[in-house]
Design a protein around this motif. Structure first.
Motif, PDB file in Angstrom:
ATOM      1  N   MET A  59      49.850  27.994 -39.678  1.00 42.44           N
ATOM      2  CA  MET A  59      48.747  27.898 -38.720  1.00 42.44           C
ATOM      3  C   MET A  59      47.543  28.686 -39.228  1.00 42.44           C
ATOM      4  O   MET A  59      47.695  29.642 -39.976  1.00 42.44           O
ATOM      5  CB  MET A  59      49.142  28.484 -37.354  1.00 42.44           C
ATOM      6  N   ILE A  60      46.407  28.279 -38.726  1.00 41.67           N
ATOM      7  CA  ILE A  60      45.159  29.025 -38.895  1.00 41.67           C
ATOM      8  C   ILE A  60      44.711  29.440 -37.498  1.00 41.67           C
ATOM      9  O   ILE A  60      44.783  28.651 -36.558  1.00 41.67           O
ATOM     10  CB  ILE A  60      44.068  28.150 -39.565  1.00 41.67           C
ATOM     11  N   PHE A  61      44.259  30.684 -37.360  1.00 39.25           N
ATOM     12  CA  PHE A  61      43.665  31.142 -36.104  1.00 39.25           C
ATOM     13  C   PHE A  61      42.288  31.698 -36.421  1.00 39.25           C
ATOM     14  O   PHE A  61      42.141  32.651 -37.189  1.00 39.25           O
ATOM     15  CB  PHE A  61      44.524  32.206 -35.428  1.00 39.25           C
ATOM     16  N   GLU A  62      41.270  31.062 -35.834  1.00 37.20           N
ATOM     17  CA  GLU A  62      39.887  31.486 -36.041  1.00 37.20           C
ATOM     18  C   GLU A  62      39.052  31.021 -34.858  1.00 37.20           C
ATOM     19  O   GLU A  62      39.250  29.909 -34.353  1.00 37.20           O
ATOM     20  CB  GLU A  62      39.344  30.888 -37.339  1.00 37.20           C
ATOM     21  N   ASP A  63      38.134  31.864 -34.405  1.00 37.86           N
ATOM     22  CA  ASP A  63      37.227  31.520 -33.307  1.00 37.86           C
ATOM     23  C   ASP A  63      37.985  31.024 -32.074  1.00 37.86           C
ATOM     24  O   ASP A  63      37.629  30.005 -31.477  1.00 37.86           O
ATOM     25  CB  ASP A  63      36.193  30.482 -33.756  1.00 37.86           C
ATOM     26  N   ASN A  64      39.050  31.729 -31.720  1.00 34.67           N
ATOM     27  CA  ASN A  64      39.876  31.434 -30.535  1.00 34.67           C
ATOM     28  C   ASN A  64      40.576  30.075 -30.594  1.00 34.67           C
ATOM     29  O   ASN A  64      40.975  29.539 -29.566  1.00 34.67           O
ATOM     30  CB  ASN A  64      39.052  31.550 -29.245  1.00 34.67           C
ATOM     31  N   THR A  65      40.722  29.510 -31.792  1.00 38.39           N
ATOM     32  CA  THR A  65      41.396  28.222 -31.949  1.00 38.39           C
ATOM     33  C   THR A  65      42.544  28.340 -32.946  1.00 38.39           C
ATOM     34  O   THR A  65      42.378  28.918 -34.026  1.00 38.39           O
ATOM     35  CB  THR A  65      40.400  27.140 -32.424  1.00 38.39           C
ATOM     36  N   PHE A  66      43.688  27.788 -32.549  1.00 38.72           N
ATOM     37  CA  PHE A  66      44.849  27.684 -33.431  1.00 38.72           C
ATOM     38  C   PHE A  66      44.903  26.276 -33.999  1.00 38.72           C
ATOM     39  O   PHE A  66      44.760  25.302 -33.257  1.00 38.72           O
ATOM     40  CB  PHE A  66      46.146  27.932 -32.645  1.00 38.72           C
TER      41      PHE A  66
END
Length: 181
Positions: free
Chosen positions: A158-165
């Protein structure tokens, strides 16, 4: 900050290498490992290219980039060979809107919730099944497994960035998205 999140490498040099190739492509700031880094455990078959010593050699140079929590397959001896801490049962990551409780999932999970509030995220691996599920008490997120996925799920991270998974397969294709409300 851009987080690269993975779980359950289980000593696979092949899938660890794929994981690190994707980490470089994603240009993430940090790697978050959700446990079961070196060993496969008695309930799993050996993953492809099972070689814990090679996994150690690949991960140790990234010691300043990795945050890891202890899985049910980690032991004190693992800390003797890994250059980054691996024995914490959990970590807390605050976001703009809530708290992410990071753990492996064998102790803290949906059946045994930690001290979290509605809207907080319980992030764990352990089941090898990618999940995103909202409950009245919390949000449960699981990246699946990079090396031994279950229930016909892809080898994933997963990537988590700017409150998005973003859930991604090892080809880098996004197959699921969740934005914190």
């Amino acid at each position: 900050m851009k987080w690269f999140i993975a779980s359950d490498i289980h000593g696979s040099a092949y899938y660890c290498e794929k994981l690190l190739e994707n980490f470089k492509k994603e240009k993430a700031d940090r790697i978050l490992l959700l446990g079961d880094i070196l060993y496969h455990g008695p309930r799993n078959d050996l993953p492809k290219d099972y070689a814990p010593k090679k996994v150690i050699e690949m991960l140790n140079p990234l010691k300043d980039t990795i945050l890891a929590v202890r899985g049910n397959c980690e032991a004190e001896v693992d800390q003797m060979v890994l250059s980054f801490p691996v024995l914490a049962d959990y970590a807390l990551i605050p976001t703009d809107k809530n708290l992410i409780f990071v753990t492996h999932g064998h102790n803290w999970n949906n059946a045994n919730l930690p001290a979290i509030k509605p809207g907080d995220i319980l992030l764990h691996g352990h089941t090898h099944i990618p999940v995103c599920e909202e409950f009245p008490t919390h949000i449960y997120i699981n990246p699946g497994s990079v090396s031994i996925p279950k229930e016909n799920s892809p080898h994933s991270y997963m990537i988590f960035e700017d409150n998005t998974f973003l859930w991604k397969d090892l080809e880098g294709e996004t197959y699921k998205t969740y934005t914190i409300k």
